[in-house]
Design an enzyme around this catalytic site. Structure first.
Site, PDB file in Angstrom:
ATOM      1  N   GLU A   1       0.806  -1.219   0.000  1.00 29.08           N
ATOM      2  CA  GLU A   1       0.000   0.000   0.000  1.00 29.08           C
ATOM      3  C   GLU A   1       0.841   1.272   0.000  1.00 29.08           C
ATOM      4  OE1 GLU A   1      -4.125  -1.612   2.030  1.00 29.08           O
ATOM      5  OE2 GLU A   1      -2.870  -0.237   3.173  1.00 29.08           O
TER       6      GLU A   1
ATOM      7  N   GLU B   1      -5.212  -8.450   0.373  1.00 25.64           N
ATOM      8  CA  GLU B   1      -6.020  -8.124   1.553  1.00 25.64           C
ATOM      9  C   GLU B   1      -7.461  -7.917   1.133  1.00 25.64           C
ATOM     10  OE1 GLU B   1      -4.849  -4.870   4.105  1.00 25.64           O
ATOM     11  OE2 GLU B   1      -2.733  -5.387   3.984  1.00 25.64           O
TER      12      GLU B   1
END
Length: 479
Positions: free
Chosen positions: A170, A378
């Site tokens: 991320e 995720e």
């Protein structure tokens, strides 16, 4: 697309779950580990919910065998975890810490012993504090060399056993929250610095992939992007233009560089006019283009709906970090777009829209634009879980969330998207960065809260047994 019959999940599909070192390990200063930026940042007053930190977290460092045993009982095919950079290099560079290397050796071997594929995330936000002190971490090109040395150490040590690797987790989040909103380390609000730090992270990512090709030639590697596909609020032409702006700035700005080694030209022109474009050096473009990944890692939680935002429109709002529904604010970039609540979607207590079809939309967009396989690194639901008498946690809401997303993954596979695997977030409950321990994601309840570590007992939730059945059947079975 609607299909008369859905394709089954491939027999090689990786049914997994995930975690991050700072959020689960604890042992923040044991066995030679140096401090990371999060070890310092969370000690500053007002940075986290009720002053929570990861000093102990859920004590995975001391309980990893128990946790892996639970993974094996569930039948997990893969476990994605991150390595703490400062556990390997306490000063970020220089002398390596053998005890740190040995811990991850032990974890990897324990996973393999139970037939679980280890997926290593090299960097999940916890840059060594020493590098922040020395040169500002991601704001200096020095980090490219230091990050590469750290990566090579991992590749050489674990590459014989670990074949799937994630470089940066991320990047859009740790850069955006760290340098735009100032609510993650280093707590800066400066767009020029943000885009420059982001460019340096892109270079570090590409260099790491280059090194990977030499040391783990039979492995696969890619970044993990927090993808929020964008929707237009309505069909007014100015709304569609806002949608184009948001998709390019929020998503293409990162994924185009990962896949092609180049920034989107229109957004580059915009940032150049605003004075925010990063400074390029000789060789940067060549390095970026040499760092093509094997897959696009995707962390998916929500979509974003946008509308027109005039030059004097709204800017940055506030995030909900308390779980009090309705306390987040819309955000925007004046002259480009503003976010707006999607009236067709329900939201969590943290104001994250629940949109399973959005995951399918995102998977299709990646397949069409980049032609890369996707590893879902995720996806999960953070909510308040309640421990009832008899150690029972009835988290049917989590089962419903995961079921609906898995159904859309199968839809995407049936559409023709190459999806490698699905790692839920998370396996056990963990520290949710700014949100403390009340925002629970796991299949396994950990008996602790913000006020007390209690006994850190592991308790299987209802969702544990449900996902166990999904894995065994290689997909959702009709009731």
């Amino acid at each position: 697309m609607e299909h008369r019959q859905l394709r089954p999940f491939p027999h090689t599909f990786l049914w997994g779950s995930a975690s991050a070192a700072y959020q689960v390990e604890g042992a923040w200063n044991e066995d030679g580990k140096g401090p990371s930026v999060w070890d310092r940042y969370t000690k500053l007053e007002g940075t986290t919910y009720k002053g929570t930190n990861g000093d102990v977290a859920v004590d995975h460092y001391h309980r990893y065998q128990e946790d892996v045993q639970l993974m094996a009982e569930m039948g997990l095919k893969a476990y994605r975890f991150s390595i703490a950079w400062s556990r390997i290099y306490p000063q970020g560079r220089g002398e390596v810490n053998e005890q740190g290397l040995q811990f991850y050796d032990n974890l990897i071997n324990e996973l393999l012993k139970h037939g679980i594929e280890p997926i290593v995330t090299i960097y999940h936000w916890d840059v060594p504090q020493a590098l922040m002190d020395a040169y500002g971490a991601w704001e200096s090109r020095e980090i490219i060399k230091d990050f590469d040395a750290y990566c090579v150490t991992l590749f050489k040590r674990y590459g014989d056993r670990v074949k799937i690797w994630v470089t940066l987790n991320e990047q859009n989040v740790f850069i955006g929250l760290g340098y735009r909103l100032g609510i993650h380390p280093p707590g800066v609000k400066d767009l020029k610095r943000m885009y420059q730090a982001n460019h340096i992270a892109n270079l570090a990512n590409a260099r790491a992939i280059q090194s990977f090709r030499r040391y783990v030639p039979d492995g696969k590697i890619g970044p993990s992007f927090a993808y929020g596909p964008v929707y237009p609020y309505d069909c007014q032409p100015e709304t569609i233009l806002a949608f184009e702006n948001a998709e390019e700035l929020n998503n293409h700005w990162w994924m185009d560089v990962y896949a092609w080694g180049q920034y989107p030209s229109l957004m580059w022109s915009y940032l150049e006019r605003e004075g925010f474009a990063p400074e390029l050096a000789d060789g940067d473009s060549e390095l970026l283009q040499a760092g093509k990944p094997d897959f696009m890692g995707v962390n998916y939680y929500r979509t974003t709906t946008v509308a027109h935002n005039p030059l004097d429109g709204i800017g940055e709002g506030t995030m909900n970090t308390t779980g009090k529904k309705g306390t987040s604010q819309d955000t925007g970039v004046p002259g480009l777009f503003r976010t707006i609540r999607n009236p067709h979607l329900e939201a969590t207590n943290w104001d994250w829209e629940i949109d399973p079809i959005g995951l399918r939309v995102g998977l299709r967009r990646i397949a069409n634009r980049y032609g890369l396989p996707v590893l879902i690194t995720e996806n999960g639901l953070g909510e308040f879980d309640h421990l009832e008498d008899g150690d029972v946690i009835q988290d049917d809401y989590r089962i419903a969330y995961l079921r609906s997303h898995i159904e859309q993954i199968q839809g995407a596979i049936s559409d023709g998207v190459d999806v490698i695997g699905y790692c839920t977030w998370s396996f056990t409950d963990l520290l949710s960065w700014l949100n403390g321990y009340q925002k629970r994601y796991g299949f396994v309840y950990v008996n602790r809260d913000e006020e007390s570590e209690k006994d850190l007992r592991r308790i299987k939730k209802k969702s544990f047994y449900w996902y166990q059945g999904v894995i065994k059947a290689n997909g959702i079975q009709k009731e």
